[in-house]
Design a protein around this motif. Structure first.
Motif, PDB file in Angstrom:
ATOM      1  N   THR C  83       0.419  -0.963   0.176  1.00  0.00           N
ATOM      2  CA  THR C  83       0.307  -0.395   0.234  1.00  0.00           C
ATOM      3  C   THR C  83       0.683   1.529   0.284  1.00  0.00           C
ATOM      4  N   ALA C  84       0.547   2.005  -1.185  1.00  0.00           N
ATOM      5  CA  ALA C  84       0.848   3.409  -0.969  1.00  0.00           C
ATOM      6  C   ALA C  84       0.863   4.254  -0.330  1.00  0.00           C
ATOM      7  N   PRO C  85       1.261   5.756  -0.045  1.00  0.00           N
ATOM      8  CA  PRO C  85       0.424   6.319   0.753  1.00  0.00           C
ATOM      9  C   PRO C  85       0.128   7.554  -0.775  1.00  0.00           C
ATOM     10  N   ALA C  86      -1.690   7.825   0.320  1.00  0.00           N
ATOM     11  CA  ALA C  86      -2.121   8.789  -1.379  1.00  0.00           C
ATOM     12  C   ALA C  86      -1.681   9.668  -1.724  1.00  0.00           C
ATOM     13  N   ASP C  87      -0.721  10.296  -0.789  1.00  0.00           N
ATOM     14  CA  ASP C  87      -1.037  12.110  -0.878  1.00  0.00           C
ATOM     15  C   ASP C  87       0.617  12.278  -2.038  1.00  0.00           C
ATOM     16  N   PRO C  88       0.776  12.772  -2.830  1.00  0.00           N
ATOM     17  CA  PRO C  88       0.985  12.506  -3.948  1.00  0.00           C
ATOM     18  C   PRO C  88       3.029  13.080  -3.689  1.00  0.00           C
ATOM     19  N   LEU C  89       2.923  14.063  -2.758  1.00  0.00           N
ATOM     20  CA  LEU C  89       4.096  14.452  -2.357  1.00  0.00           C
ATOM     21  C   LEU C  89       4.957  13.283  -1.639  1.00  0.00           C
ATOM     22  N   LEU C  90       4.023  12.267  -0.112  1.00  0.00           N
ATOM     23  CA  LEU C  90       4.615  11.599   0.353  1.00  0.00           C
ATOM     24  C   LEU C  90       5.215  10.482  -1.160  1.00  0.00           C
ATOM     25  N   TYR C  91       4.143  10.232  -1.581  1.00  0.00           N
ATOM     26  CA  TYR C  91       4.140   8.690  -2.339  1.00  0.00           C
ATOM     27  C   TYR C  91       5.820   9.061  -3.010  1.00  0.00           C
ATOM     28  N   ARG C  92       5.906  10.128  -3.620  1.00  0.00           N
ATOM     29  CA  ARG C  92       7.012  10.197  -4.737  1.00  0.00           C
ATOM     30  C   ARG C  92       8.396  10.415  -3.494  1.00  0.00           C
TER      31      ARG C  92
END
Lengths: 151, 151, 151, 151, 151, 151, 151, 151, 151, 151
Positions: C83-92
């Motif tokens: 599972t990846a974090p949903a927020d784009p910055l945290l995802y990067r």
């Protein structure tokens, strides 16, 4: 004081009272005349208290009287919500983390402050301890304490 | 003998050779002159060997020579594939189960036979051990051994 | 030598050849005249090579010629399957662990041996670096190296 | 002002007070005389404060006095709830995203506005830094800032 | 006959030999002079055999001799790969499904043919059974057998 | 007394009333003149009551009258939120843990106190019971009770 | 040439043949006289071919004749193995990523090289397109191409 | 009017106000003088507003003044909580569904009513669009609208 | 012809033989003189065959004789590997998709070609059908067939 | 009466009003002059109402007037939160369980009482139904109703 509607309510109230009164887990264990380790595990909602222990705890922390029966009922235990290992022996190790882990966390913090027990600078030893009621596994772990620091 | 194409291949070969030759983990640890606990952990693919240890292991178990470099490279570690606890201290406990758990399983079976260390008839103790390079957390667990029986 | 049927085959062959020949990632980076970090990331199957780089790599490691086109095609990237974090910055940040993490692991091991970069004895700093084509985020991390030891 | 019943309550109150008063994380770090990075990480509930730091923070943000003890207790940390990589070195990178990631997000937004640090137009470098108490891994990342735009 | 490289290999070979020879689990249990339930559980890879039991099984089914040591080693057990309930008592029920479930499936099919034990037309009873070595929980279930039919 | 807005509200109210009044599940089963096992399962929200049973329960526990219709409606059942086994027969065993497990937990605790039914010191037996409306599977389990102890 | 035993075998063979022959997806689409987008989606195992299209593809890529019937059978589709959004409209968007995403990846790489379509420097537009057989949703996306670079 | 304690509170308030006042997303976009697509995405909590836009929105919808700073802070974005594809290009497509998907849903419903954009009666096209600041990927999708009907 | 080592091997062989011989599921059902629906479900590994049915199938498709016993043993069923709904009634619907879904897919494709049954242009009806052995639920669904088209 | 803040609020209010007034789904469907199946699906929050239907429902159940606009907006649909099958045809079957399943549950309970539709004593049939606007798939299921009984 609010009526307790579940063991979780009681656990929350214990944690809040302990913080508000500035008590250590040692203080509570001393009051109950039980080991520090068992007391912390039980206060975190993982063990049932006797009537006497429950009464002492409620008085010492100033909890609502409705906490009394909840403390004496075998609680729903365990804190890990994920996939567990299927092998029964490995699972018991995982269950130890699930049931006793939060107490281990509290007691390491109480003794050492914020930080962790290293799993890298770490060793363990397994020994058989003879016992009349059936031999016991002694599993001893030793890990360096690593503190968080401000920066 | 087949060429080793990964550390996993080498771990598989160690397990097969040990079973086929009827060796205990103690036998292997004796040959390497390391602790039983570290040796088992390393043979199960969780630790890197020195060149000397790798050579002894390959000779003792009769492994293919291509096992030598794989044994000396830091391996991909860990055996638990699920959701881990987010708190770093709790995670270290979980990592101990992941990295050292399979070795703990082997050694309890080697000493006690098939069965488990109970997480119910269980207690633990936490102590600080002073150490020059930084104090250590001693986490000692004691659980009754419960054997499987035929029926 | 076997025909390469996927980029994964080529990555496996690179890892096996490197271990068998006793090469460091530095040796390979030197041969390609690229940075150590990019070279390792690319060899682990996360980046596409130019025709020239692919030819050099195949020759240096003695890979099968069928590796050549696979090395030049944009590969399926990423190594984290959860599972990846949903927020784009945290995802990067998570994607950086997924795409570049295995190379970071290799290079820390190559430089320091078996162990980890501590996330406890750790600090980080964020700075803006002005750049014509658009400013850049500099995210610098510093963590103590903690070695595994035999016991 | 409401009584704080957990560290999460305190974190929520800090975030609300900061927005309502129009303060930057720099303002708060300045008040505490700590680095911007550590201060943000701690305010987001990942680090314990000293008594002095807690007092300053409560006064500066106008928080309820019951926030004081919660700020000084080692908190439950981490923000990623998914499957973590099993390898200890890779896990530490993942833990950095989990514990420090929300602070990194806040600080990139404070410096650059809404957008991300690219993981494509990106490079990293690993260096050894000698240190008396044990060498450190320097892991430096550089990614282009990409702003969101209205359309 | 192929060399056995893991307990899983042996389990697969048992299942194939049983199907090919048209044997029932009762036939195998009779040969081993153990209960039908334990025998099936053990043959499905969940229990360790004694040397004598292993020898009988290998002879009866015509397995490769390399199966012998694998059968006597405590195996990795459990068949459910998902999220387990956190409460220890509930988990033991889940573990029973994981470890003994495949044998229960085999034995219901052997006795009743293809179909299920209903969980709707179902009742259970719990009783205490006194026992010198500690009282036992008797958990008796009764569910209607529902057969699949062709249509 | 609060209005009941869901069957879950009613279940919560039953649990709270039982604890507050110090009633056992036996007391409630006696009042309803049903088996202990069915009564506990139903009170924990897994079964529908008849109008008569609902009226008795509401009166006996002093619940709000709005509980009456909720108790008579077929409820959303099941308590396990994870991955279930795909095979229908194995799934029925899993469903038994999901639907009846919480009642089994309550009744073991009521009879034995805090602890578990062992899945190690355990045996089971499967028998066919002839029945006019279709034969039934009898699945009898016996596991040693293991109590938690203070330490 | 090996016999094809599943549509997956055929997809693998298409990918290998395309790489080995140095063909672009445009070359294949040209041979089939279909759009580049549909052809790539179908070659990646997501669409059924007509007998004529299958024959042309097998001849052009030199595939084994046993590929012919597999190409004409409606395949098992989709490539995303995770949790899908529950809402049907949102799910259709997710399904588009699952079914058409690998083709989109191939075609962006074929046109632009290694890199991504930005989801930050991105905009979209929704329009109704009138159509006799029922109006259509036009969903147009525009994202900057960001190339990976060596470093 | 209640104080806003998070961006989520503000998003909820926007949705409630829009429904209560019977406004379309077009009405709101017109008021802000932004595109319909961006406005909807932003109102659903995925984008930051300028001070001016925030003021207009608060006035138009009659929101509490405490909404103003929350609207101007880069929000935590994304709505999909599951497993994401590991490949960066495929992930960006998934992120588009996560960040822009809810707005796409709203706008399709606003234009067409309840139903979906078909992923079966569907086609897509990829084109390069030259642009000074770097070329763009144009990804155009066309799917038949399928309405839900009463029955 | 290869020896069958599991029911999965047999299922694979059935699928391959059917494709290679160009047979429809109707052809196979005709040979077995069973309904098209049951036959397809059984051939896909979800049902047990009688000795006679197995013999006919093996002869008709030219399978290896070792397939015979596997076809007559109750197989491990189900094809969905994810989280199932906890409620028993809802679970049965999910189980129908898991056990019968692949056959439904095959039969819709055999009758209509590649495409889906719409869940949007869809209606259902529930009726009671009286039956001596217990009344039955008739659940009738009707969804428009939507074909994939080339583009 | 409380203001409705989401469609979920309205769904909860419908369920509570129906239970409190002792209405059947048939009563509500009669009032709306729609099919029982559609009405139940819609009332459970899966379909949008017309203005007229919404008004009738609000009046009949005595809901707050703020329910009116929520009932007319296309809702977020679906109730299954787990891993969905990737294949589009299989997914549509799964979506039917997700969107229509709760209504199917209600209607089976309304007609038959507490219990399930068997997936074992079950059969299905697939037929093509010709239709001007495109042929339809008729998928008819028949399963024995199995009631829960007290014990």
């Amino acid at each position: 004081m609010t009526m307790m509607r579940s063991r979780q309510d009681v656990t929350d109230a214990i944690i809040i009272a302990r913080v508000a009164k500035g008590l250590s887990w040692s203080d509570i264990a001393g009051e109950l005349a039980q080991s520090l380790e068992w007391t912390t595990t039980a206060c975190l909602g993982q063990m049932a208290f006797t009537a006497d222990q429950a009464a002492k705890l409620v008085a010492f922390l100033g909890l609502d009287q409705t906490a009394l029966p909840w403390l004496q009922i075998p609680p729903a235990k365990g804190t890990l919500a994920g996939t567990a290992p299927a092998d029964p022996l490995l699972y018991r190790l995982y269950e130890i983390v699930s049931v006793y882990g939060p107490a281990i966390k509290e007691l390491i913090h109480e003794e050492f402050g914020d930080g962790i027990m290293s799993a890298i600078d770490f060793k363990f030893e397994i020994k058989r301890k003879h016992h009349e009621a059936g031999d016991r596994v002694e599993l001893n772990m030793s890990g360096k304490f690593l503190p968080y620091k401000t920066f």
